[in-house]
Design a protein around this motif. Sequence first.
Motif, PDB file in Angstrom:
ATOM      1  N   GLU A 125       0.800  -1.219   0.000  1.00 22.12           N
ATOM      2  CA  GLU A 125       0.000   0.000   0.000  1.00 22.12           C
ATOM      3  C   GLU A 125       0.839   1.278   0.000  1.00 22.12           C
ATOM      4  O   GLU A 125       0.360   2.332  -0.407  1.00 22.12           O
ATOM      5  N   ASN A 126       2.077   1.197   0.469  1.00 22.73           N
ATOM      6  CA  ASN A 126       2.911   2.395   0.511  1.00 22.73           C
ATOM      7  C   ASN A 126       3.748   2.592  -0.752  1.00 22.73           C
ATOM      8  O   ASN A 126       4.663   3.417  -0.787  1.00 22.73           O
ATOM      9  N   THR A 127       3.428   1.854  -1.811  1.00 21.92           N
ATOM     10  CA  THR A 127       4.115   2.044  -3.094  1.00 21.92           C
ATOM     11  C   THR A 127       3.624   3.328  -3.763  1.00 21.92           C
ATOM     12  O   THR A 127       2.435   3.613  -3.784  1.00 21.92           O
ATOM     13  N   VAL A 128       4.554   4.091  -4.320  1.00 20.71           N
ATOM     14  CA  VAL A 128       4.197   5.286  -5.080  1.00 20.71           C
ATOM     15  C   VAL A 128       3.998   4.883  -6.534  1.00 20.71           C
ATOM     16  O   VAL A 128       4.885   4.283  -7.151  1.00 20.71           O
ATOM     17  N   MET A 129       2.836   5.201  -7.093  1.00 21.36           N
ATOM     18  CA  MET A 129       2.548   4.901  -8.496  1.00 21.36           C
ATOM     19  C   MET A 129       2.747   6.151  -9.337  1.00 21.36           C
ATOM     20  O   MET A 129       2.676   7.277  -8.835  1.00 21.36           O
ATOM     21  N   TRP A 130       2.970   5.939 -10.625  1.00 24.39           N
ATOM     22  CA  TRP A 130       3.268   7.072 -11.511  1.00 24.39           C
ATOM     23  C   TRP A 130       2.694   6.788 -12.894  1.00 24.39           C
ATOM     24  O   TRP A 130       2.914   5.728 -13.462  1.00 24.39           O
ATOM     25  N   SER A 131       1.966   7.754 -13.411  1.00 21.49           N
ATOM     26  CA  SER A 131       1.370   7.615 -14.742  1.00 21.49           C
ATOM     27  C   SER A 131       2.427   7.736 -15.836  1.00 21.49           C
ATOM     28  O   SER A 131       3.516   8.266 -15.622  1.00 21.49           O
ATOM     29  N   ASN A 132       2.064   7.272 -17.004  1.00 21.90           N
ATOM     30  CA  ASN A 132       2.921   7.356 -18.189  1.00 21.90           C
ATOM     31  C   ASN A 132       2.681   8.699 -18.881  1.00 21.90           C
ATOM     32  O   ASN A 132       1.571   8.990 -19.315  1.00 21.90           O
ATOM     33  N   ILE A 133       3.714   9.512 -18.986  1.00 23.32           N
ATOM     34  CA  ILE A 133       3.599  10.824 -19.626  1.00 23.32           C
ATOM     35  C   ILE A 133       3.829  10.658 -21.124  1.00 23.32           C
ATOM     36  O   ILE A 133       4.900  10.227 -21.559  1.00 23.32           O
ATOM     37  N   VAL A 134       2.808  10.987 -21.908  1.00 23.01           N
ATOM     38  CA  VAL A 134       2.861  10.820 -23.358  1.00 23.01           C
ATOM     39  C   VAL A 134       3.094  12.186 -24.005  1.00 23.01           C
ATOM     40  O   VAL A 134       2.261  13.091 -23.875  1.00 23.01           O
ATOM     41  N   MET A 135       4.222  12.320 -24.670  1.00 27.40           N
ATOM     42  CA  MET A 135       4.553  13.569 -25.371  1.00 27.40           C
ATOM     43  C   MET A 135       4.675  13.295 -26.858  1.00 27.40           C
ATOM     44  O   MET A 135       5.117  12.219 -27.271  1.00 27.40           O
ATOM     45  N   ARG A 136       4.309  14.281 -27.656  1.00 26.48           N
ATOM     46  CA  ARG A 136       4.406  14.145 -29.105  1.00 26.48           C
ATOM     47  C   ARG A 136       5.055  15.392 -29.700  1.00 26.48           C
ATOM     48  O   ARG A 136       4.897  16.494 -29.174  1.00 26.48           O
ATOM     49  N   ASP A 137       5.780  15.183 -30.791  1.00 27.64           N
ATOM     50  CA  ASP A 137       6.386  16.325 -31.466  1.00 27.64           C
ATOM     51  C   ASP A 137       5.357  16.996 -32.369  1.00 27.64           C
ATOM     52  O   ASP A 137       4.179  16.610 -32.394  1.00 27.64           O
ATOM     53  N   SER A 191      11.441  12.624  -5.065  1.00 23.94           N
ATOM     54  CA  SER A 191      11.380  11.196  -5.376  1.00 23.94           C
ATOM     55  C   SER A 191      12.635  10.480  -4.881  1.00 23.94           C
ATOM     56  O   SER A 191      12.570   9.317  -4.467  1.00 23.94           O
ATOM     57  N   ASP A 192      13.782  11.163  -4.877  1.00 23.10           N
ATOM     58  CA  ASP A 192      14.985  10.562  -4.335  1.00 23.10           C
ATOM     59  C   ASP A 192      14.842  10.330  -2.827  1.00 23.10           C
ATOM     60  O   ASP A 192      15.262   9.297  -2.294  1.00 23.10           O
ATOM     61  N   ARG A 193      14.225  11.275  -2.133  1.00 19.24           N
ATOM     62  CA  ARG A 193      13.983  11.128  -0.704  1.00 19.24           C
ATOM     63  C   ARG A 193      13.049   9.933  -0.436  1.00 19.24           C
ATOM     64  O   ARG A 193      13.228   9.184   0.529  1.00 19.24           O
ATOM     65  N   ILE A 194      12.053   9.778  -1.301  1.00 19.78           N
ATOM     66  CA  ILE A 194      11.123   8.650  -1.163  1.00 19.78           C
ATOM     67  C   ILE A 194      11.855   7.321  -1.330  1.00 19.78           C
ATOM     68  O   ILE A 194      11.677   6.381  -0.543  1.00 19.78           O
ATOM     69  N   ARG A 195      12.701   7.249  -2.332  1.00 22.72           N
ATOM     70  CA  ARG A 195      13.455   6.014  -2.583  1.00 22.72           C
ATOM     71  C   ARG A 195      14.419   5.702  -1.441  1.00 22.72           C
ATOM     72  O   ARG A 195      14.548   4.552  -1.022  1.00 22.72           O
ATOM     73  N   ARG A 196      15.085   6.722  -0.930  1.00 25.86           N
ATOM     74  CA  ARG A 196      16.040   6.502   0.158  1.00 25.86           C
ATOM     75  C   ARG A 196      15.343   6.055   1.442  1.00 25.86           C
ATOM     76  O   ARG A 196      15.968   5.425   2.299  1.00 25.86           O
ATOM     77  N   ALA A 197      14.053   6.379   1.560  1.00 33.65           N
ATOM     78  CA  ALA A 197      13.286   5.928   2.722  1.00 33.65           C
ATOM     79  C   ALA A 197      12.813   4.480   2.564  1.00 33.65           C
ATOM     80  O   ALA A 197      12.193   3.926   3.479  1.00 33.65           O
ATOM     81  N   GLY A 198      13.099   3.873   1.420  1.00 38.69           N
ATOM     82  CA  GLY A 198      12.784   2.463   1.216  1.00 38.69           C
ATOM     83  C   GLY A 198      11.514   2.189   0.441  1.00 38.69           C
ATOM     84  O   GLY A 198      11.103   1.026   0.316  1.00 38.69           O
ATOM     85  N   TYR A 199      10.876   3.222  -0.108  1.00 36.35           N
ATOM     86  CA  TYR A 199       9.645   3.035  -0.860  1.00 36.35           C
ATOM     87  C   TYR A 199       9.936   2.852  -2.346  1.00 36.35           C
ATOM     88  O   TYR A 199      10.906   3.413  -2.876  1.00 36.35           O
ATOM     89  N   ARG A 200       9.064   2.112  -3.016  1.00 31.00           N
ATOM     90  CA  ARG A 200       9.234   1.861  -4.446  1.00 31.00           C
ATOM     91  C   ARG A 200       8.387   2.835  -5.262  1.00 31.00           C
ATOM     92  O   ARG A 200       7.334   3.304  -4.806  1.00 31.00           O
ATOM     93  N   ILE A 201       8.838   3.099  -6.480  1.00 34.87           N
ATOM     94  CA  ILE A 201       8.120   3.947  -7.430  1.00 34.87           C
ATOM     95  C   ILE A 201       7.850   3.111  -8.672  1.00 34.87           C
ATOM     96  O   ILE A 201       8.782   2.628  -9.326  1.00 34.87           O
ATOM     97  N   MET A 202       6.571   2.927  -9.013  1.00 35.98           N
ATOM     98  CA  MET A 202       6.189   2.074 -10.137  1.00 35.98           C
ATOM     99  C   MET A 202       5.455   2.908 -11.185  1.00 35.98           C
ATOM    100  O   MET A 202       4.479   3.599 -10.872  1.00 35.98           O
ATOM    101  N   ARG A 203       5.945   2.843 -12.411  1.00 36.16           N
ATOM    102  CA  ARG A 203       5.325   3.599 -13.505  1.00 36.16           C
ATOM    103  C   ARG A 203       4.437   2.678 -14.339  1.00 36.16           C
ATOM    104  O   ARG A 203       4.824   1.556 -14.672  1.00 36.16           O
ATOM    105  N   CYS A 204       3.248   3.174 -14.683  1.00 38.28           N
ATOM    106  CA  CYS A 204       2.223   2.367 -15.347  1.00 38.28           C
ATOM    107  C   CYS A 204       2.071   2.798 -16.805  1.00 38.28           C
ATOM    108  O   CYS A 204       1.676   3.932 -17.079  1.00 38.28           O
ATOM    109  N   ARG A 205       2.322   1.899 -17.696  1.00 41.22           N
ATOM    110  CA  ARG A 205       2.291   2.213 -19.121  1.00 41.22           C
ATOM    111  C   ARG A 205       0.919   2.666 -19.605  1.00 41.22           C
ATOM    112  O   ARG A 205       0.806   3.602 -20.410  1.00 41.22           O
ATOM    113  N   GLU A 206      -0.146   2.022 -19.129  1.00 41.90           N
ATOM    114  CA  GLU A 206      -1.480   2.300 -19.662  1.00 41.90           C
ATOM    115  C   GLU A 206      -2.214   3.414 -18.918  1.00 41.90           C
ATOM    116  O   GLU A 206      -3.339   3.754 -19.276  1.00 41.90           O
TER     117      GLU A 206
END
Length: 302
Positions: A125-137, A191-206
């Motif tokens: 439950e303490n995992t940080v999730m992250w959306s997929n940022i879609v950029m186009r030229d 986000s570096d502080r979050i990682r150093r505290a032992g939490y994971r960051i997961m990025r979701c493609r969809e």
Amino acid sequence: MLHKDHYMCHNPRIVAVVITYNRQELLMATLSALLAQTVKLDCIYVIDNASEDGTQNAVTDLANRVPAIRYHRLTENSGGSGGFYSGIRLAYEDGAELIWGMDDDACPESDALAVLLKERTKFPENTVMWSNIVMRDTSGNQIVHWRTFSAAVQEERGFTFVGFLLPRSVIGEIGFPRADLFILYDDAEYSDRIRRAGYRIMRCRESKINHPYINSLESRRWCGITFRTLKMSNWKWYYFIRNGILIYSWRDPRKYRLLLLSLWIAIKSLLVDRENLTMILFGLFDGLRGKAGKLQVLMKGK
């Protein structure tokens, strides 16, 4: 048409935090996309960095019709770092359990939050999730923003302040983002502080958030050699250099890598683009001596 009662905000569980400054049209598109999520948000906090383009009237009018919108205007432009500090703190103190943050030119697809929440159930439950940022030229071709996906959900070393989903428990342990960086590297520090505290960051493609492509390179030739540098406003170079050095301790090898990068950027500016050199040197000096905050002489009118 949206029904008021559908978005009434009592004991919010999942909220969005949006930071804005003088981009009313883009902000309204972002708010429309947030209100159209298939999983309805309990609240949407709009943190306004003292915009002067009519943002206050536009958002206040929307909030009168949709009570889920909560408008909070800061007394001055505190940049992205000050905005996210204020927004995350406000949502946390109001009891939010999950905070989905982004800036005012992010436009999430309608199922972006639903996908994050679905994938989140596969992790602690303490995992940080992250959306997929879609950029186009300009031709509509998709640009890789972070790094390509190797799986539908993959672990990252950090996130940007677009589409991150923070659990309350993480904030309770590591605190809020730094408010004194103004812009650039504030997301890297947090986000570096979050990682150093032992939490994971997961990025979701969809879980997709459409975002304009804002970084570009410019080329200059000197003595037959082509040099490429980031194309940025003069005043942004100060924060780019300063914060990159400032956020890491002297025990961290990344500080020395960024220091060498800053020296190389200064040399290139001396050779091919002296307009930015003064700001780069100011940033280098202040980064080395640990000076944070908003540099007022640079920010007149910003």
